[in-house]
Scaffold this motif. Structure first.
Motif, short mmCIF file in Angstrom:
data_model
loop_
_atom_site.label_atom_id
_atom_site.label_comp_id
_atom_site.label_asym_id
_atom_site.label_seq_id
_atom_site.Cartn_x
_atom_site.Cartn_y
_atom_site.Cartn_z
N ALA A 97 0.82 -1.23 0.00
CA ALA A 97 0.00 0.00 0.00
C ALA A 97 0.84 1.27 0.00
CB ALA A 97 -0.94 -0.02 1.20
N TYR A 123 -7.26 -2.57 -1.67
CA TYR A 123 -6.60 -1.53 -0.88
C TYR A 123 -7.67 -0.87 -0.02
CZ TYR A 123 -2.44 -1.81 -3.86
OH TYR A 123 -1.32 -2.23 -4.52
N ASN A 145 -2.86 3.21 4.86
CA ASN A 145 -3.20 2.33 3.74
C ASN A 145 -2.83 0.89 4.07
OD1 ASN A 145 -4.22 4.04 1.65
ND2 ASN A 145 -2.14 4.86 1.42
N PHE A 147 -3.16 -3.31 2.19
CA PHE A 147 -3.58 -4.17 1.08
C PHE A 147 -3.95 -5.52 1.66
CE2 PHE A 147 -2.77 -7.27 -2.32
CZ PHE A 147 -3.62 -6.75 -3.30
#
Length: 193
Positions: A97, A123, A145, A147
């Motif tokens: 991310a 994401y 962030n 993933f």
């Protein structure tokens, strides 16, 4: 994605339809393959630029809001447009991310809600409590962030996150009453004065 009950019918002579930013609840971009992290960032930056338009509404009037309080898009994620990207696959190896880069003029609150790769994962963000959420920030606190990779379950975890995020994000987005005066073209306004 818009609320039909408050969206006026605005159509050009060429049958192009236009939607007022006040009555839109979600904006999405659909791609087949994203070939590198910079392409992903480019698509997400375009969504963020559209998301910023909502804050340019002059004297916004709330039509629908799922919770109490004043309309405050600077601090309330549900007063922002819900933005997402969906693609079939991410054709690059490192899906970390941290590869997502936003332009310097993009505020954190205008970032994507999620970016889904049907083949690879999604994401999202991690809240301070460690939960996966679809909001870039809340109450002035930026989320990180993350993933979530696709797994081999019969119903993969990333698709569960996608459906949950899409449903709750669109349901909770504030809808404003369109101010039609903002959409009158300057030439027309000059003709009637």
């Amino acid at each position: 994605i818009f609320d039909k009950s408050v969206t006026p019918n605005i159509e050009s002579d060429q049958n192009q339809k236009f939607y007022t930013v006040e009555s839109v609840v979600g904006i999405g971009d659909i791609k087949s393959t994203i070939s590198c992290p910079s392409d992903l960032s480019s698509h997400l930056n375009k969504l963020a630029a559209i998301k910023m338009l909502r804050e340019k509404t002059f004297e916004p009037e709330v039509q629908y809001r799922d919770f109490k309080g004043s309309y405050m898009p600077e601090t309330c994620p549900f007063d922002q447009l819900f933005s997402f990207l969906i693609c079939n696959d991410l054709n690059y190896i490192n899906k970390d991310a941290s590869n997502i880069e936003y332009n310097k003029n993009i505020e954190y609150r205008h970032r994507h809600n999620f970016a889904l790769s049907i083949q690879d994962g999604i994401y999202l963000y991690n809240s301070p409590g460690g939960q996966n959420v679809h909001m870039p920030n809340n109450k002035g606190e930026n989320h990180t962030n993350t993933f979530i990779a696709a797994d081999n379950n019969e119903f993969p975890i990333h698709l569960k996150h996608f459906l949950s995020s899409l449903m709750s994000g669109l349901e909770m987005t504030t809808i404003l009453r369109p101010d039609m005066a903002l959409y009158i073209h300057n030439e027309f306004a000059l003709e009637i004065t």
